[in-house]
Motif scaffolding. Sequence first.
Motif, PDB file in Angstrom:
ATOM      1  N   GLY A  94      68.716  69.708 -49.715  1.00 31.17           N
ATOM      2  CA  GLY A  94      68.475  69.065 -48.717  1.00 31.17           C
ATOM      3  C   GLY A  94      66.904  69.642 -47.985  1.00 31.17           C
ATOM      4  N   LEU A  95      66.745  68.941 -46.865  1.00 31.19           N
ATOM      5  CA  LEU A  95      65.403  68.454 -46.902  1.00 31.19           C
ATOM      6  C   LEU A  95      64.146  69.604 -45.817  1.00 31.19           C
ATOM      7  CD1 LEU A  95      63.087  66.967 -47.320  1.00 31.19           C
ATOM      8  CD2 LEU A  95      64.004  65.137 -45.180  1.00 31.19           C
ATOM      9  N   PHE A  96      63.212  70.084 -46.322  1.00 30.72           N
ATOM     10  CA  PHE A  96      62.722  70.593 -45.649  1.00 30.72           C
ATOM     11  C   PHE A  96      61.287  69.712 -44.660  1.00 30.72           C
ATOM     12  CE2 PHE A  96      63.480  74.659 -47.972  1.00 30.72           C
ATOM     13  CZ  PHE A  96      63.265  75.306 -46.681  1.00 30.72           C
ATOM     14  N   ALA A  97      60.886  70.095 -43.540  1.00 34.67           N
ATOM     15  CA  ALA A  97      59.919  68.882 -43.057  1.00 34.67           C
ATOM     16  C   ALA A  97      58.668  68.795 -42.916  1.00 34.67           C
ATOM     17  CB  ALA A  97      60.194  69.154 -41.013  1.00 34.67           C
ATOM     18  N   ARG A  98      58.501  67.486 -43.159  1.00 34.83           N
ATOM     19  CA  ARG A  98      56.896  67.612 -43.840  1.00 34.83           C
ATOM     20  C   ARG A  98      55.835  68.486 -43.261  1.00 34.83           C
ATOM     21  NH1 ARG A  98      59.884  63.271 -43.193  1.00 34.83           N
ATOM     22  NH2 ARG A  98      59.442  61.384 -43.993  1.00 34.83           N
ATOM     23  N   ALA A  99      56.214  69.334 -41.623  1.00 39.47           N
ATOM     24  CA  ALA A  99      54.976  70.580 -41.503  1.00 39.47           C
ATOM     25  C   ALA A  99      55.393  71.650 -42.308  1.00 39.47           C
ATOM     26  CB  ALA A  99      55.360  70.609 -40.021  1.00 39.47           C
ATOM     27  N   SER A 100      56.697  71.625 -43.248  1.00 43.30           N
ATOM     28  CA  SER A 100      56.918  73.138 -43.814  1.00 43.30           C
ATOM     29  C   SER A 100      56.462  72.414 -45.601  1.00 43.30           C
ATOM     30  CB  SER A 100      58.171  73.793 -44.002  1.00 43.30           C
ATOM     31  OG  SER A 100      57.972  74.828 -44.131  1.00 43.30           O
ATOM     32  N   TRP A 101      55.528  71.639 -45.590  1.00 40.69           N
ATOM     33  CA  TRP A 101      55.584  71.444 -47.184  1.00 40.69           C
ATOM     34  C   TRP A 101      53.881  72.093 -47.195  1.00 40.69           C
ATOM     35  CZ3 TRP A 101      55.741  65.203 -47.593  1.00 40.69           C
ATOM     36  CH2 TRP A 101      57.573  64.693 -47.128  1.00 40.69           C
ATOM     37  N   GLY A 102      54.110  72.370 -48.590  1.00 47.40           N
ATOM     38  CA  GLY A 102      52.883  73.062 -49.550  1.00 47.40           C
ATOM     39  C   GLY A 102      52.383  73.763 -48.732  1.00 47.40           C
ATOM     40  N   ARG A 103      51.423  74.747 -48.344  1.00 50.88           N
ATOM     41  CA  ARG A 103      51.574  76.044 -48.464  1.00 50.88           C
ATOM     42  C   ARG A 103      51.104  76.349 -47.088  1.00 50.88           C
ATOM     43  NH1 ARG A 103      45.307  79.241 -49.026  1.00 50.88           N
ATOM     44  NH2 ARG A 103      45.652  81.141 -47.528  1.00 50.88           N
ATOM     45  N   ASP A 104      51.662  77.149 -45.948  1.00 48.94           N
ATOM     46  CA  ASP A 104      52.257  77.915 -44.876  1.00 48.94           C
ATOM     47  C   ASP A 104      50.586  77.560 -43.781  1.00 48.94           C
ATOM     48  OD1 ASP A 104      51.937  79.182 -42.603  1.00 48.94           O
ATOM     49  OD2 ASP A 104      53.458  80.347 -43.235  1.00 48.94           O
ATOM     50  N   TYR A 105      50.545  75.743 -43.493  1.00 45.58           N
ATOM     51  CA  TYR A 105      49.610  75.613 -42.337  1.00 45.58           C
ATOM     52  C   TYR A 105      48.956  76.976 -41.684  1.00 45.58           C
ATOM     53  CZ  TYR A 105      52.585  75.636 -38.070  1.00 45.58           C
ATOM     54  OH  TYR A 105      53.589  75.546 -37.342  1.00 45.58           O
ATOM     55  N   HIS A 106      49.365  77.829 -41.427  1.00 44.87           N
ATOM     56  CA  HIS A 106      48.990  78.952 -40.464  1.00 44.87           C
ATOM     57  C   HIS A 106      47.722  80.255 -41.259  1.00 44.87           C
ATOM     58  CE1 HIS A 106      52.864  78.522 -39.130  1.00 44.87           C
ATOM     59  NE2 HIS A 106      52.468  79.092 -37.254  1.00 44.87           N
ATOM     60  N   ASP A 107      48.386  79.929 -42.389  1.00 47.46           N
ATOM     61  CA  ASP A 107      47.178  80.498 -43.268  1.00 47.46           C
ATOM     62  C   ASP A 107      46.021  79.232 -43.964  1.00 47.46           C
ATOM     63  OD1 ASP A 107      48.898  82.592 -43.647  1.00 47.46           O
ATOM     64  OD2 ASP A 107      49.835  81.926 -46.096  1.00 47.46           O
ATOM     65  N   VAL A 108      46.322  78.523 -43.651  1.00 46.96           N
ATOM     66  CA  VAL A 108      45.226  77.650 -44.539  1.00 46.96           C
ATOM     67  C   VAL A 108      44.303  76.896 -43.426  1.00 46.96           C
ATOM     68  CG1 VAL A 108      44.772  75.328 -45.334  1.00 46.96           C
ATOM     69  CG2 VAL A 108      46.856  76.427 -45.627  1.00 46.96           C
ATOM     70  N   LEU A 109      44.659  76.763 -41.909  1.00 45.54           N
ATOM     71  CA  LEU A 109      44.103  76.777 -40.621  1.00 45.54           C
ATOM     72  C   LEU A 109      43.358  77.832 -40.405  1.00 45.54           C
ATOM     73  CD1 LEU A 109      46.613  74.704 -38.406  1.00 45.54           C
ATOM     74  CD2 LEU A 109      43.555  73.810 -39.106  1.00 45.54           C
ATOM     75  N   ARG A 110      43.922  79.323 -40.264  1.00 47.87           N
ATOM     76  CA  ARG A 110      43.138  79.646 -39.892  1.00 47.87           C
ATOM     77  C   ARG A 110      41.654  80.638 -40.252  1.00 47.87           C
ATOM     78  NH1 ARG A 110      44.167  84.318 -36.457  1.00 47.87           N
ATOM     79  NH2 ARG A 110      46.561  83.406 -36.064  1.00 47.87           N
ATOM     80  N   ASP A 111      42.394  80.365 -42.006  1.00 45.34           N
ATOM     81  CA  ASP A 111      40.693  80.477 -43.463  1.00 45.34           C
ATOM     82  C   ASP A 111      40.092  79.161 -42.884  1.00 45.34           C
ATOM     83  OD1 ASP A 111      39.530  80.833 -45.652  1.00 45.34           O
ATOM     84  OD2 ASP A 111      40.204  78.762 -45.861  1.00 45.34           O
ATOM     85  N   ARG A 112      40.319  78.113 -42.306  1.00 47.89           N
ATOM     86  CA  ARG A 112      39.093  77.654 -41.933  1.00 47.89           C
ATOM     87  C   ARG A 112      38.741  77.580 -40.868  1.00 47.89           C
ATOM     88  NH1 ARG A 112      41.080  75.294 -46.079  1.00 47.89           N
ATOM     89  NH2 ARG A 112      40.900  73.252 -46.829  1.00 47.89           N
TER      90      ARG A 112
END
Length: 379
Positions: A94-112
């Motif tokens: 199957g395939l996950f959309a690109r926006a779900s690749w890698g670590r959860d972006y909510h966590d990364v963005l919130r950290d920044r």
Amino acid sequence: MDTQQLKQEIIEYSKKIGIDKIGFASADVFGELRERLRRQQELGYQSGFEKGSLEERTEPERLLPEAQSIISVALAYPSRMKDAPKSTKEERRGLFARASWGRDYHDVLRDRLEKLSAFIKEKAPDTADKVMVDTGELSDRAVAERAGIGFSGKNTAIITPEFGSFVYLGELITNIPFIPDDPVEDSCGECTKCMDACPTGALVEGGQLNAQRCIAFLTQTKDFLPDEFRTKIGNRVYGCDTCQIVCPKNKQVDFHLHEEFEPEHDVVKPKLKPMLRISNREFKETFGHISGSWRGKKPLQRNALIALGHYKDKTAVEEMIAVMNNDPRPVIRGTAAWSLGKIGTEEAVQAIEAAMETETDDRVLAEMQKGLDFTVASK
């Protein structure tokens, strides 16, 4: 306080902590957005995942009473996967959309953003702010558009001059009156490639999305997927990138600037059959760190079953029969039966007929009949 000097210091600091683009906007009411959202409600185009009232989503002062400005940030994410694993007849993926690749972006963005907030408070201790990433009340895209991060394309995504639309967005409301940045000029022109390519016609007109028809939304729902969309999702387990992939502004755009967003092959292109029997613990260990896991395993298992039916994967029949017979969740049992009918082997048909004799859920029985109808239609 010299707000112009502080603004420049914030911009320089943002680069040091890995923010790819930053913009400043006023905290005025988003009047045009409010009318558009009201129209979305009237037409029934909303997803239901939206947070907050119409007023909270368009009036920053309701979220931070002393709001003067909004700082918008963007982080670029990859659009291509290096050495991506391929599906085989024995092991479909199957395939996950690109926006779900890698670590959860909510966590990364919130950290920044929290680092940015701490920096601002160090420079101006009496300031107040509020950080939001995707799940907040404000529209990240409306803020980014006002702040000059990019323009809102016909596919409803923010398109930046540097990174195309492959960016994550977040914002920080502050009581500091920064001078706003200029918006980016809309350059979609007459192009309608995203609208033409949308598998379900969810882009009803340039810049307006019917979320109820959007595959990205549909893959996150937990109930039976409406029949008309089952043949449209293909092997998508989570999300959809079609309207971004076909966009000319995204041609040759592929940035690998953050290690956190690099895709793990077996996570974002997972083997479908193992997903059918994955335990809650295994699901959390395998997918828990990516944004596509937020709705739990049920929608992803349902989508995996549909994908196996899409592939007509005969090697999955035995496992799908076990799911149809034993899974306690009606949506999963019923979808398994539907997909078994799509595959249409004699073993699959006999299993559906046998299961109908003991099944008590009317919705599941209806899906079983649909599965059998496929085999009749193919004769």
